[in-house]
Structures are given as C-alpha cells and as structure tokens.
Design a protein around this motif. Structure first.
Motif, short mmCIF file in Angstrom:
data_model
loop_
_atom_site.label_atom_id
_atom_site.label_comp_id
_atom_site.label_asym_id
_atom_site.label_seq_id
_atom_site.Cartn_x
_atom_site.Cartn_y
_atom_site.Cartn_z
N MET A 175 29.90 28.34 49.91
CA MET A 175 29.62 29.83 49.88
C MET A 175 30.85 30.73 49.67
O MET A 175 32.04 30.61 50.06
CB MET A 175 29.17 30.11 51.33
N HIS A 176 30.60 31.42 48.78
CA HIS A 176 31.41 32.50 48.18
C HIS A 176 31.52 33.93 48.96
O HIS A 176 30.42 34.48 48.74
CB HIS A 176 31.66 32.73 46.92
N MET A 177 32.44 34.35 49.55
CA MET A 177 32.22 35.57 49.96
C MET A 177 32.73 36.82 49.00
O MET A 177 32.37 37.81 49.28
CB MET A 177 33.31 35.71 51.24
N ASP A 178 33.35 36.28 48.00
CA ASP A 178 33.79 37.30 47.02
C ASP A 178 33.40 36.77 45.85
O ASP A 178 32.16 36.30 45.63
CB ASP A 178 35.29 37.16 46.95
N MET A 179 33.99 36.70 44.82
CA MET A 179 33.86 36.12 43.32
C MET A 179 33.96 34.73 43.27
O MET A 179 34.61 34.34 44.27
CB MET A 179 34.46 36.88 42.41
N SER A 180 33.38 34.05 42.34
CA SER A 180 33.71 32.71 42.19
C SER A 180 34.88 32.72 41.71
O SER A 180 35.64 33.69 41.19
CB SER A 180 32.75 32.12 41.23
N LEU A 181 35.61 31.41 42.12
CA LEU A 181 37.09 31.14 41.53
C LEU A 181 37.38 31.38 40.24
O LEU A 181 38.33 32.13 39.91
CB LEU A 181 37.47 29.60 42.16
N LEU B 16 37.68 35.28 39.84
CA LEU B 16 38.96 35.66 40.27
C LEU B 16 39.87 35.50 39.39
O LEU B 16 40.90 36.21 39.31
CB LEU B 16 38.85 35.07 41.85
N LYS B 17 40.19 34.33 38.61
CA LYS B 17 41.44 34.02 38.02
C LYS B 17 41.59 34.93 36.87
O LYS B 17 42.40 35.07 36.09
CB LYS B 17 41.37 32.52 37.60
N GLN B 18 40.43 35.52 36.34
CA GLN B 18 40.19 36.47 35.22
C GLN B 18 40.22 37.96 35.81
O GLN B 18 40.59 38.93 34.82
CB GLN B 18 39.01 36.28 34.49
N TYR B 19 40.15 38.20 36.89
CA TYR B 19 39.70 39.60 37.39
C TYR B 19 40.96 40.57 37.49
O TYR B 19 42.10 40.00 37.78
CB TYR B 19 39.55 39.63 38.94
N GLN B 20 40.87 41.63 37.00
CA GLN B 20 42.12 42.51 36.48
C GLN B 20 42.00 43.69 37.31
O GLN B 20 42.78 44.62 37.16
CB GLN B 20 42.06 42.91 34.99
N GLY B 21 41.16 44.02 38.48
CA GLY B 21 41.03 44.93 39.43
C GLY B 21 40.27 45.99 38.65
O GLY B 21 40.06 46.12 37.54
N LYS B 22 39.88 47.17 39.52
CA LYS B 22 39.00 48.07 39.07
C LYS B 22 39.49 49.51 39.58
O LYS B 22 38.98 50.55 38.98
CB LYS B 22 37.64 47.81 39.53
N ASN B 23 40.40 49.75 40.44
CA ASN B 23 40.85 51.02 40.92
C ASN B 23 41.64 51.47 39.65
O ASN B 23 42.40 50.82 39.32
CB ASN B 23 41.86 50.90 42.30
N SER C 41 39.43 39.21 46.04
CA SER C 41 39.36 39.74 44.53
C SER C 41 40.33 40.89 44.63
O SER C 41 41.15 40.95 43.50
CB SER C 41 38.13 40.47 44.26
N THR C 42 40.97 41.47 45.81
CA THR C 42 41.74 42.61 45.67
C THR C 42 43.20 41.94 45.57
O THR C 42 43.93 42.55 45.09
CB THR C 42 41.72 43.51 47.17
N GLN C 43 43.36 40.60 46.13
CA GLN C 43 44.46 39.87 46.05
C GLN C 43 44.94 39.27 44.65
O GLN C 43 45.81 39.47 44.04
CB GLN C 43 44.63 38.75 47.19
N PHE C 44 43.80 38.95 44.19
CA PHE C 44 43.99 38.15 42.68
C PHE C 44 44.17 39.37 41.65
O PHE C 44 44.91 39.18 40.81
CB PHE C 44 42.62 37.61 42.53
N ALA C 45 43.65 40.81 41.94
CA ALA C 45 44.09 41.79 41.09
C ALA C 45 45.58 42.12 40.99
O ALA C 45 46.19 42.44 39.93
CB ALA C 45 43.57 42.99 41.79
N VAL C 46 46.41 41.63 41.86
CA VAL C 46 47.75 41.68 42.05
C VAL C 46 48.27 40.46 41.45
O VAL C 46 49.23 40.59 40.50
CB VAL C 46 48.42 41.76 43.65
N PHE C 47 47.80 39.22 41.81
CA PHE C 47 48.51 38.09 41.30
C PHE C 47 48.45 37.73 39.84
O PHE C 47 49.32 37.53 39.12
CB PHE C 47 47.70 36.70 42.02
N ASN C 48 47.22 38.28 39.34
CA ASN C 48 46.84 38.21 37.85
C ASN C 48 47.95 39.05 36.92
O ASN C 48 47.85 38.75 35.70
CB ASN C 48 45.51 38.35 37.64
N LYS C 49 48.38 40.10 37.64
CA LYS C 49 48.96 41.15 36.86
C LYS C 49 50.56 40.73 36.90
O LYS C 49 51.57 41.47 36.36
CB LYS C 49 48.76 42.72 37.25
N LEU C 50 50.93 39.75 37.82
CA LEU C 50 52.41 39.42 37.76
C LEU C 50 52.88 38.60 36.55
O LEU C 50 52.06 37.63 36.11
CB LEU C 50 52.55 38.50 39.08
N ASN C 51 53.86 39.07 35.86
CA ASN C 51 54.58 38.44 34.72
C ASN C 51 55.83 37.79 35.10
O ASN C 51 56.75 38.02 34.39
CB ASN C 51 54.97 39.86 33.77
#
Length: 317
Positions: free
Chosen positions: A1-7, A10-17, A277-287
């Motif tokens: 069961m996913h409480m958020d997006m699928s994995l 999530l790995k592609q998610y770039q945030g929306k705020n 998803s809010t955490q992946f938004a950070v991780f995915n933008k780390l360079n």
C-alpha cells in the motif's frame, strides 16, 4: 500500500511549492546581514561530570539580538572534527548521552536549541499575524519575508557553524550536520548556507514542499498549521498563491541545490507526518554525492540502525 506516490513517481518528483524569483538574493542578503553579528560567545560549565569530556552551555547572539543556547560536548583528546546537531519540532537539544558518545571519540558536538521552542533559546520575532499552532506560519502576514520565523532559525544554525569554525582545535572543513524531522531540515539548511559543511545526515526532514503537504492529509501532519492559517486568516483562499510563494523562501527543496556536502537522507515510506514526496522533492534536487535510505515499513518514528550508521559516518569526517 502506498501512502504517497509510487516509488518510480517519487524518484522523479520535483516538488510543487513555488520558488520566489528573488530567492537567491533573499538568502545572500540574509547571509550578508549575518556577517554583521559578533562571533563571540559565552560558556558556562554544565552540572554533569564525565571522564575525557567537558560539558558546556554555550550562548551566542543571533539575528534580532536574541540569545541562542547550545549544548557543547568538548572532547579532551580532540580529532579536529565537529558535528552540529538539531532537534525535532517543539522540543529541545536533548540529553547529553548521545553527544558524549561522539565526544569520547574526539568529536566536538554542538546541539542548538531552536529559538522559542522547548529549550533555552530566546525568541524576539514581532509579527502581525497568528503565532498559535506553530512556527511555519509566523511572519506570513507580514509584508517583509524577512520576518519569517524559519529564516531566523536557519541563520542561527549558520552563525553557530561560523562560531565553531573559530574555535581552537576544530578544523573548519571537518564539520558535519545531523538531525531528525525539523532537525533533519536544519541539518540540510545549514549545509546549504555554509558550504564548508562536509557531511550531512538528515532523517525524514521537515520544512519542504508546503503546497504538496497541504494537498495531502495536512491536518494529521506536521504541516497542520498551514490549514489552521487558512481557516483563520484566509478562509476562502483568496491569497493562497501569495501564501505558498512566501513559504517558498523557507522551503528546503529550494535550498537543496546549494548544498556541497555529502548527504545521507533517511525516509520512512509510510511517513504521514512529513510525507515522502516532500522529502524526495529535496533529495531529487541535491547536486552532490548523496545516498537515500528508504524504509518501506516505517513512518515518522524510531528508525532502526540509523543512529549507529550516522555515528560511524561522522567518525570519518
């Protein structure tokens, strides 16, 4: 069961705020303001005696003239390394025990009390909007985004590191940052503002992608105060775009690209408090060099093994 997006999502998610167009200027100007503060500090001995370690209460003056309190575990046989630790939302810098373990290995530990929360740090922010129910919303009604509460806390963390870099026996390039939840956010925020931070260990960080958090079950999460704010200040959401844009100044995902330190992040995939998803938004933008530990069965709770891994991680600073 996913409480958020699928994995995969999530790995592609770039945030929306949204990100304010003058975001970079805002933080560069804030750091310039920080340069005007003294790097002086005061210490008093803690009422606890431990072999091979001296424990202090350290205080310094932060933005707005407030006194910020820090616990300092000073090793008798220092290695030149230091770790700054940050606590979760609403509590304080915690007991000495974990800090002593690091100091026994020769690592200086500095654990900061966030202003106006459960510890000894002062808070002097004057705002025209609500202050009840949480700190994210403090300063949202003010025209000037400089009054946002978390701007001051992020700058406190950065100023603490600048002070640490002046202390004899500490290598200014061998400093790490560590925390969980709010503390995980601050560990990343300070790395974004002080490029000399070498290693960061962030456990389910808070303070990211506010609009995404609001779209989910916000009243049962750490972001519930956003709903409270709208209910009482803007019940028809007439200024929702403006509100989320202002929150963008203190949105961790927008600071992520500034980070140069190596980063380990920990995420519980059933986290309903700080949604994945809010955490992946950070991780995915780390360079930078980064590792993401995912725990499929865990939420915003005790995560097995991570504290020991963090300890070994920082021993190699």
């Amino acid at each position: 069961m996913h409480m958020d997006m699928s994995l995969p999502e999530l790995k592609q998610y770039q945030g929306k705020n949204p990100k304010p167009t003058n975001f970079d200027w805002y933080w560069e100007a804030s750091l310039d303001e920080l340069k005007e503060l003294s790097l002086g500090y005061e210490i008093t001995a803690a009422d606890m005696a431990i072999s091979d370690v001296t424990l202090y209460h350290l205080t310094f003056t932060g933005i707005g003239g407030v006194r910020v309190h820090v616990k300092w575990a000073k090793p008798h046989r220092p290695t030149g390394q230091a770790v700054v630790m940050f606590h979760g939302y609403g509590v304080d810098s915690g007991d000495w025990l974990e800090k002593i373990a690091y100091a026994k290995e020769g690592i200086h530990v500095f654990a900061m009390d966030c202003r106006g929360q459960g510890g000894l740090s002062e808070d002097a922010i004057v705002t025209i909007g609500p202050t009840v129910r949480g700190h994210i919303i403090r300063g949202l009604k003010d025209q000037d985004p400089k009054n946002l509460y978390y701007r001051s806390v992020f700058l406190d963390a950065a100023h603490l590191v600048k002070i640490i870099q002046t202390i004899d026996g500490i290598d200014s390039n061998r400093i790490g940052s560590y925390g969980q939840s709010q503390g995980g956010a601050l560990a990343l925020a300070v790395a974004s503002l002080v490029p000399e931070i070498k290693k960061t260990y962030s456990v389910y960080p808070f303070l990211s992608d506010y609009k995404r958090a609001w779209e989910m079950d916000v009243t049962n999460s750490a972001y519930e105060e956003i709903s409270f704010y709208f209910r009482n200040v803007d019940p028809m959401h007439e200024k929702a775009d403006e509100t989320f844009l202002k929150l963008g100044y203190i949105d961790l995902q927008h600071l992520a690209s500034r980070i140069k330190s190596e980063v380990i992040m920990v995420t519980g995939m059933r986290d309903a408090i700080c949604p994945p998803s809010t955490q992946f938004a950070v991780f995915n933008k780390l360079n930078t060099k980064k590792t993401h530990h995912l725990y499929p069965e865990h939420g915003h709770e005790y995560i097995p093994l991570h504290a020991d891994e963090a300890f070994n991680y920082f021993r190699s600073l």
